[in-house]
Write a protein that holds these residues in place. Structure first.
Motif, PDB file in Angstrom:
ATOM      1  N   ASP A   1      17.798  26.751  -9.677  1.00  0.00           N
ATOM      2  CA  ASP A   1      18.742  26.072 -10.556  1.00  0.00           C
ATOM      3  C   ASP A   1      18.406  24.583 -10.603  1.00  0.00           C
ATOM      4  N   TRP A   2      17.417  24.225 -11.436  1.00  0.00           N
ATOM      5  CA  TRP A   2      16.906  22.850 -11.468  1.00  0.00           C
ATOM      6  C   TRP A   2      17.953  21.836 -11.900  1.00  0.00           C
ATOM      7  N   MET A   3      18.791  22.190 -12.850  1.00  0.00           N
ATOM      8  CA  MET A   3      19.810  21.252 -13.316  1.00  0.00           C
ATOM      9  C   MET A   3      20.815  20.928 -12.206  1.00  0.00           C
ATOM     10  N   ARG A   4      21.184  21.922 -11.412  1.00  0.00           N
ATOM     11  CA  ARG A   4      22.109  21.674 -10.303  1.00  0.00           C
ATOM     12  C   ARG A   4      21.459  20.736  -9.296  1.00  0.00           C
ATOM     13  N   HIS A   5      20.171  20.930  -9.026  1.00  0.00           N
ATOM     14  CA  HIS A   5      19.479  20.047  -8.082  1.00  0.00           C
ATOM     15  C   HIS A   5      19.362  18.629  -8.628  1.00  0.00           C
ATOM     16  N   LEU A   6      19.188  18.488  -9.924  1.00  0.00           N
ATOM     17  CA  LEU A   6      19.170  17.153 -10.526  1.00  0.00           C
ATOM     18  C   LEU A   6      20.514  16.460 -10.329  1.00  0.00           C
ATOM     19  N   TRP A   7      21.604  17.186 -10.545  1.00  0.00           N
ATOM     20  CA  TRP A   7      22.932  16.620 -10.294  1.00  0.00           C
ATOM     21  C   TRP A   7      23.077  16.214  -8.827  1.00  0.00           C
ATOM     22  N   GLN A   8      22.563  17.027  -7.922  1.00  0.00           N
ATOM     23  CA  GLN A   8      22.658  16.715  -6.490  1.00  0.00           C
ATOM     24  C   GLN A   8      21.920  15.427  -6.158  1.00  0.00           C
ATOM     25  N   VAL A   9      20.730  15.233  -6.706  1.00  0.00           N
ATOM     26  CA  VAL A   9      19.943  14.026  -6.436  1.00  0.00           C
ATOM     27  C   VAL A   9      20.655  12.793  -6.987  1.00  0.00           C
ATOM     28  N   VAL A  10      21.213  12.898  -8.174  1.00  0.00           N
ATOM     29  CA  VAL A  10      21.919  11.761  -8.769  1.00  0.00           C
ATOM     30  C   VAL A  10      23.131  11.381  -7.913  1.00  0.00           C
ATOM     31  N   VAL A  11      23.897  12.372  -7.486  1.00  0.00           N
ATOM     32  CA  VAL A  11      25.063  12.084  -6.641  1.00  0.00           C
ATOM     33  C   VAL A  11      24.615  11.516  -5.297  1.00  0.00           C
ATOM     34  N   ALA A  12      23.524  12.017  -4.734  1.00  0.00           N
ATOM     35  CA  ALA A  12      23.006  11.476  -3.473  1.00  0.00           C
ATOM     36  C   ALA A  12      22.562  10.025  -3.646  1.00  0.00           C
ATOM     37  N   ALA A  13      21.946   9.693  -4.784  1.00  0.00           N
ATOM     38  CA  ALA A  13      21.540   8.304  -5.045  1.00  0.00           C
ATOM     39  C   ALA A  13      22.757   7.397  -5.118  1.00  0.00           C
ATOM     40  N   VAL A  14      23.820   7.858  -5.747  1.00  0.00           N
ATOM     41  CA  VAL A  14      25.062   7.079  -5.794  1.00  0.00           C
ATOM     42  C   VAL A  14      25.634   6.927  -4.387  1.00  0.00           C
ATOM     43  N   ALA A  15      25.594   7.983  -3.595  1.00  0.00           N
ATOM     44  CA  ALA A  15      26.083   7.912  -2.216  1.00  0.00           C
ATOM     45  C   ALA A  15      25.259   6.927  -1.388  1.00  0.00           C
ATOM     46  N   VAL A  16      23.954   6.868  -1.605  1.00  0.00           N
ATOM     47  CA  VAL A  16      23.093   5.899  -0.906  1.00  0.00           C
ATOM     48  C   VAL A  16      23.493   4.477  -1.284  1.00  0.00           C
ATOM     49  N   ILE A  17      23.739   4.236  -2.565  1.00  0.00           N
ATOM     50  CA  ILE A  17      24.137   2.905  -3.022  1.00  0.00           C
ATOM     51  C   ILE A  17      25.469   2.504  -2.380  1.00  0.00           C
ATOM     52  N   VAL A  18      26.423   3.417  -2.365  1.00  0.00           N
ATOM     53  CA  VAL A  18      27.732   3.131  -1.770  1.00  0.00           C
ATOM     54  C   VAL A  18      27.596   2.892  -0.271  1.00  0.00           C
ATOM     55  N   ALA A  19      26.823   3.741   0.411  1.00  0.00           N
ATOM     56  CA  ALA A  19      26.649   3.574   1.857  1.00  0.00           C
ATOM     57  C   ALA A  19      25.958   2.269   2.194  1.00  0.00           C
ATOM     58  N   ALA A  20      24.989   1.864   1.382  1.00  0.00           N
ATOM     59  CA  ALA A  20      24.302   0.582   1.612  1.00  0.00           C
ATOM     60  C   ALA A  20      25.262  -0.575   1.426  1.00  0.00           C
ATOM     61  N   ALA A  21      26.153  -0.475   0.435  1.00  0.00           N
ATOM     62  CA  ALA A  21      27.119  -1.546   0.190  1.00  0.00           C
ATOM     63  C   ALA A  21      28.154  -1.613   1.312  1.00  0.00           C
ATOM     64  N   VAL A  22      28.594  -0.454   1.786  1.00  0.00           N
ATOM     65  CA  VAL A  22      29.625  -0.418   2.819  1.00  0.00           C
ATOM     66  C   VAL A  22      29.085  -0.883   4.166  1.00  0.00           C
ATOM     67  N   THR A  23      27.887  -0.446   4.520  1.00  0.00           N
ATOM     68  CA  THR A  23      27.331  -0.786   5.826  1.00  0.00           C
ATOM     69  C   THR A  23      26.598  -2.116   5.821  1.00  0.00           C
ATOM     70  N   GLY A  24      26.289  -2.630   4.637  1.00  0.00           N
ATOM     71  CA  GLY A  24      25.545  -3.881   4.557  1.00  0.00           C
ATOM     72  C   GLY A  24      24.120  -3.759   5.019  1.00  0.00           C
ATOM     73  N   ARG A  25      23.567  -2.547   4.914  1.00  0.00           N
ATOM     74  CA  ARG A  25      22.199  -2.294   5.394  1.00  0.00           C
ATOM     75  C   ARG A  25      21.223  -2.278   4.244  1.00  0.00           C
ATOM     76  N   LYS A  26      20.861  -3.434   3.789  1.00  0.00           N
ATOM     77  CA  LYS A  26      19.802  -3.514   2.786  1.00  0.00           C
ATOM     78  C   LYS A  26      18.897  -4.674   3.150  1.00  0.00           C
ATOM     79  N   ARG A  27      17.650  -4.550   2.765  1.00  0.00           N
ATOM     80  CA  ARG A  27      16.665  -5.564   3.090  1.00  0.00           C
ATOM     81  C   ARG A  27      16.876  -6.787   2.207  1.00  0.00           C
ATOM     82  N   SER A  28      16.859  -7.964   2.798  1.00  0.00           N
ATOM     83  CA  SER A  28      17.068  -9.190   2.001  1.00  0.00           C
ATOM     84  C   SER A  28      15.767  -9.816   1.570  1.00  0.00           C
TER      85      SER A  28
END
Length: 103
Positions: A76-103
């Protein structure tokens, strides 16, 4: 039950790493466990979003009705595409919350 946990952790690691790779910006200073957690969130939320928007109207196949985690024949390729997009959003949110990004 054990197989479900193993698949969720391994799948979360794969989806999380792909989500981290496609997330905009430089988000490489992340602990691996947080990447896996973002991937698990991506897997679950992405599957439910796909099911709610496009997958619920699929007919029966292979002798069973379509479900939120198995909505088509084959991969189910479309479902996996949705999963990757949501995971990318979760990475962005987690980076913002934890402050763990390279300056």
């Amino acid at each position: 039950m054990l197989w479900t946990i193993i698949v969720t952790i391994v799948g979360g690691a794969i989806i999380g790493v792909i989500g981290k790779a496609v997330a905009p910006g430089d988000r490489t200073k992340f602990p691996f466990w947080l990447t896996v957690l973002c991937g698990i969130v991506g897997m679950l939320v992405g599957s439910f979003l796909y099911w709610g928007i496009a997958g619920h109207d699929n007919g029966s196949f292979d002798g069973h009705e379509a479900t939120w985690d198995n909505a088509t024949n084959g991969i189910d390729w479309m479902r996996h595409l949705w999963q990757v997009v949501v995971a990318a959003v979760a990475v962005i949110v987690a980076a913002a919350v934890t402050g763990r990004k390279r300056s």
